[in-house]
Design an enzyme around this catalytic site. Structure first.
Site, PDB file in Angstrom:
ATOM      1  N   PHE A 278     -11.971  -0.184  16.850  1.00  0.00           N
ATOM      2  CA  PHE A 278     -11.922   0.550  15.593  1.00  0.00           C
ATOM      3  C   PHE A 278     -10.975  -0.080  14.578  1.00  0.00           C
ATOM      4  O   PHE A 278     -11.012   0.267  13.393  1.00  0.00           O
ATOM      5  CB  PHE A 278     -11.536   2.006  15.839  1.00  0.00           C
ATOM      6  CG  PHE A 278     -12.427   2.684  16.846  1.00  0.00           C
ATOM      7  CD1 PHE A 278     -13.776   2.353  16.936  1.00  0.00           C
ATOM      8  CD2 PHE A 278     -11.922   3.625  17.725  1.00  0.00           C
ATOM      9  CE1 PHE A 278     -14.605   2.960  17.871  1.00  0.00           C
ATOM     10  CE2 PHE A 278     -12.739   4.234  18.662  1.00  0.00           C
ATOM     11  CZ  PHE A 278     -14.088   3.905  18.735  1.00  0.00           C
TER      12      PHE A 278
ATOM     13  N   GLY B 101      -5.135  -5.598  -5.641  1.00  0.00           N
ATOM     14  CA  GLY B 101      -6.255  -6.366  -6.161  1.00  0.00           C
ATOM     15  C   GLY B 101      -7.507  -6.087  -5.371  1.00  0.00           C
ATOM     16  O   GLY B 101      -8.613  -6.144  -5.906  1.00  0.00           O
TER      17      GLY B 101
ATOM     18  N   GLU C 106      -8.366   4.715  10.243  1.00  0.00           N
ATOM     19  CA  GLU C 106      -7.679   3.460  10.577  1.00  0.00           C
ATOM     20  C   GLU C 106      -7.199   2.707   9.340  1.00  0.00           C
ATOM     21  O   GLU C 106      -6.169   2.040   9.379  1.00  0.00           O
ATOM     22  CB  GLU C 106      -8.600   2.565  11.416  1.00  0.00           C
ATOM     23  CG  GLU C 106      -8.857   3.074  12.828  1.00  0.00           C
ATOM     24  CD  GLU C 106      -9.951   4.114  12.915  1.00  0.00           C
ATOM     25  OE1 GLU C 106     -10.156   4.668  14.014  1.00  0.00           O
ATOM     26  OE2 GLU C 106     -10.613   4.378  11.878  1.00  0.00           O
TER      27      GLU C 106
END
Length: 618
Positions: A383, A114, A358
């Site tokens: 990060f 979603g 990431e």
């Protein structure tokens, strides 16, 4: 099914999508209708799935990345006999399994979708498990919308899939031309998508998404393609089959006004049932995850040693991987700094290099855990903020993953603010059902890394770059939700210093100095920031009347907020003073950084003296 029957099945899926959205009074039927023929062909001719045993390791996986088209997914489940018509019409009702966007409350859903741009990245993680770990010939199908192809995470996934040669992965892009507010960037230009994907190393096939024979051939071609993932780019029409909404703007996310007329135009309800093929025989249930339960021989450090907690993490993870065959590790191309490299060298077959991506790293972890593996994913704490939405959705997916953030706080020193994790504790504490841990020494780190393996939900552990003294013995225990009182004079304590990680050591130095001034203090190592040790904090508040929190983190959402919230449920609140990183750091030594931020031993000493003076002054 014959092609005529497949076309009829596509119409059935459209009708049921319209009916579900009409019953709910909301939803996305037009987005479901564009992809109905794609879903019909996949379900009837290519998907191998045992709906009675969704945990079967040989099952193909289907990820609906365009999760707003959930009415299509639920219509497919109905056609397969997994749900009944009565349940279909509970779409979006309170207590229904059929939510507005799919979640793993349904046993056939691997991850919540979603938030657009996440289905393909998670699919990559699932496909990596099948290709590199399980070595089982299941396939992963991801149905994506064309709008979400603008998301950067899609291209992180595209690159990863090509790099790992995931020929067990098929992306089906529903190119229906229309987004939420109007046309998409590329419209119906299939070649524009093909050029990009081909440049990333994908095999691409362009089809008419409403020609079931064309779609069938494309899915067969995808199955026969080796050493490359395949993308099927399907030209479709949003709202296909209903003239009032077909290929028209302004109908996204809305039920069709005259559902009865639309259903009649689509030919009325059908009752076709699909006997979905089951996975190949001979795949053992025990294959999933490959777990073993050996004794974990954690590294042991002597009190007084100087060891970085990031180093202890690396050795502890290596030891955990030796004891447990289900442990996998991921890193964002900083393994030599985070120390994940220790695991990579010891267990190369279970190490996944995510490079500097990431979002994909977290998505891969979610996909891997859905296959029964226990992932530890690590990068610099700063990060990991890039992957916040993936972590948020992982919690919605009820995923069990372990995250480790290194190089936390200003204590990293001269690298400067771009490398400093100063928001990570707030981010992870805000995630539903998360556990947040911040150890101060090597033995504590090793024990908590092992403990994380048996927790639920999103688990986060913060590590530090520099060497710090070992203050706990190797046999000390550290329960989640606990803390350690490192200094106390009982009822004579004038204040309590609450610290975690690097600030624990500064607090201990300050306690020594304060004792010389005749100010006895209590020092609490609050290594568990979520859940927090309310009882110990209560005791400290009752004994001293004042608490000082000190953290290598911004003041919002970290240690100080965790302590303040412990008294937000009606408990008697003490006087509370908070030291945190309120300045914008620049390059300097670790010692200079702590001093400039006002969180070193000198600052703690001054704050306690002022706090005690205010308490006793009328």
């Amino acid at each position: 099914m014959h092609y005529e029957e497949l076309a009829e099945l596509g119409q059935q899926l459209r009708v049921d999508a319209v009916r579900a959205a009409d019953a709910a009074g909301s939803g996305h039927p037009t987005s479901s209708m564009s992809a109905a023929d794609l879903g019909a062909v996949l379900l009837a001719h290519h998907l191998r799935f045992d709906f009675d045993h969704p945990e079967h390791p040989g099952n193909d996986r289907f990820v609906l990345s365009k999760g707003h088209a959930s009415p299509l997914l639920y219509a497919m489940y109905k056609a397969a006999g997994a749900i009944g018509d009565d349940e279909l019409l509970t779409f979006r009702e309170l207590g229904s399994r059929l939510e507005g966007h799919p979640t793993p409350r349904l046993p056939w859903v691997d991850s919540a979708t979603g938030s657009l741009g996440q289905g393909l990245p998670v699919g990559v993680g699932i496909a990596m498990a099948g290709k590199r770990l399980d070595e089982i010939p299941f396939r992963v199908y991801v149905l994506s919308g064309d709008s979400e192809m603008a998301e950067g995470s899609v291209w992180e996934a595209a690159e990863a899939a090509s790099y790992h040669q995931l020929d067990n992965l098929t992306l089906i892009v529903d190119v229906n031309r229309l987004g939420q507010r109007g046309p998409t960037r590329e419209g119906h230009d299939l070649d524009a998508y093909a050029r990009r994907l081909h440049a990333f190393g994908w095999h691409t096939i362009e089809v008419d998404g409403h020609d079931v024979e064309d779609v069938d051939r494309a899915l067969a071609e995808a199955r026969s393609t080796i050493r490359q993932p395949t993308a099927i780019l399907a030209r479709t029409l949003k709202g296909k089959g209903v003239k009032a909404v077909e290929d028209q703007e302004g109908f996204h996310g809305k039920p069709i006004k005259d559902a009865e007329a639309a259903i009649a135009e689509l030919g009325g309800p059908r009752h076709l049932h699909v006997e979905v093929r089951k996975p190949e025989q001979g795949v053992s249930q025990s294959t999933l995850g490959g777990k073993s339960g050996g004794e974990v021989e954690l590294p042991r450090y002597d009190i007084g040693d100087e060891v970085a907690t990031r180093t202890a993490y690396g050795h502890a993870l290596e030891a955990l991987g030796t004891a447990r065959a289900d442990v996998v590790a991921l890193d964002g191309e900083v393994g030599d700094s985070t120390r994940t490299e220790f695991f990579a060298k010891a267990h190369p077959d279970r190490y996944f290099e995510s490079f500097i991506a990431e979002q994909q790293m977290v998505a891969s972890a979610v996909g891997l855990q859905s296959r029964g593996y226990l992932p530890y994913a690590c990068s610099f704490a700063a990060f990991l903020t890039r992957a916040h939405d993936f972590l948020r959705m992982a919690a919605v997916s009820q995923a069990g993953i372990n995250m480790v953030g290194s190089h936390a706080g200003v204590a990293i020193g001269p690298d400067g603010p771009s490398q400093m994790g100063l928001e990570d504790l707030a981010m992870f504490r805000s995630i539903h059902g998360s556990t947040v841990l911040y150890p101060s020494d090597a033995n504590q780190t090793a024990k908590l890394i092992a403990t994380m393996a048996d927790l639920d939900g999103i688990r986060y552990l913060r590590t530090s770059r520099g060497d710090t003294p070992v203050i706990y013995g190797p046999d000390e225990t550290f329960p989640v939700g606990g803390s350690k009182v490192l200094r106390t004079h009982g009822d004579d304590d004038r204040a309590a210093i609450v610290a975690a990680g690097v600030t624990v050591h500064e607090a201990l130095k300050a306690a020594d100095t304060l004792e010389e001034y005749g100010i006895p203090v209590r020092v609490i190592d609050l290594y568990s920031l979520k859940p927090v040790d309310k009882d110990t904090l209560d005791d400290a508040a009752a004994a001293t009347g004042c608490l000082l929190t000190v953290e290598d983190h911004h003041p919002e959402g970290g240690l100080g907020d965790a302590v303040a919230e412990a008294f937000a449920d009606g408990r008697p609140a003490p006087r509370l003073t908070r030291l945190a990183v309120r300045n914008l750091p620049a390059s300097a030594s670790p010692e200079e950084q702590l001093h400039a931020a006002g969180i070193d031993a000198e600052a703690i000493t001054a704050a306690v003296k002022l706090l005690v003076e205010r308490v006793v002054t009328p």
